[in-house]
Design a protein around this motif. Structure first.
Motif, PDB file in Angstrom:
ATOM      1  N   PHE A 199       0.824  -1.212   0.000  1.00 17.87           N
ATOM      2  CA  PHE A 199       0.000   0.000   0.000  1.00 17.87           C
ATOM      3  C   PHE A 199       0.862   1.268   0.000  1.00 17.87           C
ATOM      4  CE2 PHE A 199      -3.106  -3.043   1.735  1.00 17.87           C
ATOM      5  CZ  PHE A 199      -4.176  -2.767   0.910  1.00 17.87           C
ATOM      6  N   VAL A 241      -4.850   3.718  -5.124  1.00 15.90           N
ATOM      7  CA  VAL A 241      -4.721   4.384  -3.828  1.00 15.90           C
ATOM      8  C   VAL A 241      -5.005   3.419  -2.676  1.00 15.90           C
ATOM      9  CG1 VAL A 241      -5.579   6.253  -2.372  1.00 15.90           C
ATOM     10  CG2 VAL A 241      -5.349   6.606  -4.842  1.00 15.90           C
ATOM     11  N   ASP A 242      -6.055   2.616  -2.805  1.00 16.43           N
ATOM     12  CA  ASP A 242      -6.468   1.739  -1.714  1.00 16.43           C
ATOM     13  C   ASP A 242      -6.564   0.288  -2.178  1.00 16.43           C
ATOM     14  OD1 ASP A 242      -8.592   2.025  -3.382  1.00 16.43           O
ATOM     15  OD2 ASP A 242     -10.073   2.438  -1.834  1.00 16.43           O
ATOM     16  N   ASP A 243      -5.706  -0.099  -3.109  1.00 21.79           N
ATOM     17  CA  ASP A 243      -5.741  -1.463  -3.615  1.00 21.79           C
ATOM     18  C   ASP A 243      -4.320  -1.944  -3.850  1.00 21.79           C
ATOM     19  OD1 ASP A 243      -6.853  -3.857  -4.436  1.00 21.79           O
ATOM     20  OD2 ASP A 243      -8.296  -2.905  -5.781  1.00 21.79           O
TER      21      ASP A 243
END
Length: 246
Positions: free
Chosen positions: A162, A187-189
């Motif tokens: 991340f 961004v969040d994966d």
């Protein structure tokens, strides 16, 4: 008519050019592996994420296709690679290959050789699919997980957990960066496997229960959710026309 069709087939084979054919039910689809989670099996999905087929209870951290021989290869974390019937992928039709690896991940096929990323050794292997011999390897200057073949070059996805700033980078088969690269922009994966869509020249990137799509210049084309849970797509391949070695 038959003479013209035969001529087109011969020219296509000699020049490595695609011909106009009627698409089969599994043409222009994607194969999705799993992060050592055998119970999730392998999925064959449409570009819209609709599940067409499943290969149950099968590990595949890497997937590659030789359409000219109707073969699909599944690779696992321990390094074993099995050649299977593309129409019946649960059926192993050749003895397994066991090229040495630390952690085997995504794969690609360039028309002659298999390519596989090794996340444990931070390297990329070029493998003879007949013998399992590693004929060449190199180390990119980043932690690589995904790999795809576009007919001329290799594409690789950078994995940073991340931490962000991951890239998709193009290489020659000699392991040299071409200078073409772009940010994955997740961004969040998590960045996973990579596949080249030979039908329209785009790139697919695996993630957690989701596929991201890009142009080869890095323009995001959206994301496609996959209706499963717990799947990290580190093995990814596009089933299209036969690979062409140039």
């Amino acid at each position: 008519y038959m003479y013209n069709l035969l001529l087109k087939l011969i020219l296509s084979a000699l020049l490595c050019l695609p011909i106009i054919v009627i698409a089969g039910p599994s043409d222009n689809t994607l194969w999705l592996g799993n992060n050592k989670n055998t119970s999730l099996g392998v999925l064959n999905v449409t570009r819209a994420g609709k599940i067409l087929r499943r290969v149950h209870d099968t590990e595949a951290t890497g997937i590659a296709i030789d359409a000219s021989k109707n073969l699909i290869y599944f690779g696992n974390d321990a390094g074993q690679i099995t050649a299977r019937d593309l129409n019946s992928p649960a059926l192993i039709i050749k003895p397994p290959l066991n090229p040495p690896v630390s952690n085997g991940r995504d794969m690609a096929f360039d028309g002659k050789f298999l390519w596989r990323t090794d996340t444990g050794n931070r390297s990329v292997q070029k493998i003879d699919p007949k013998t399992g011999t590693i004929v060449f390897s190199f180390e990119p200057n980043f932690y690589v997980i995904g790999i795809a073949w576009d007919g001329r070059h290799l594409w690789m996805s950078e994995y940073n957990g991340f931490a962000g700033n991951e890239r998709i980078v193009q290489f020659t088969r000699n392991g040299v960066p071409t200078g073409v690269e772009f940010p994955a922009g997740l961004v969040d994966d998590l960045v996973g496997g990579l596949a080249f869509d030979s039908a329209d020249g785009t790139l697919w990137l695996g993630a957690r229960n989701k596929l991201y799509r890009y142009t080869t210049t890095g323009v995001p084309l959206g994301a496609v959710p996959i209706a499963t849970s717990g799947r990290f797509i580190d093995g990814l391949e596009f089933q299209g026309i036969a690979a062409c070695l140039q």
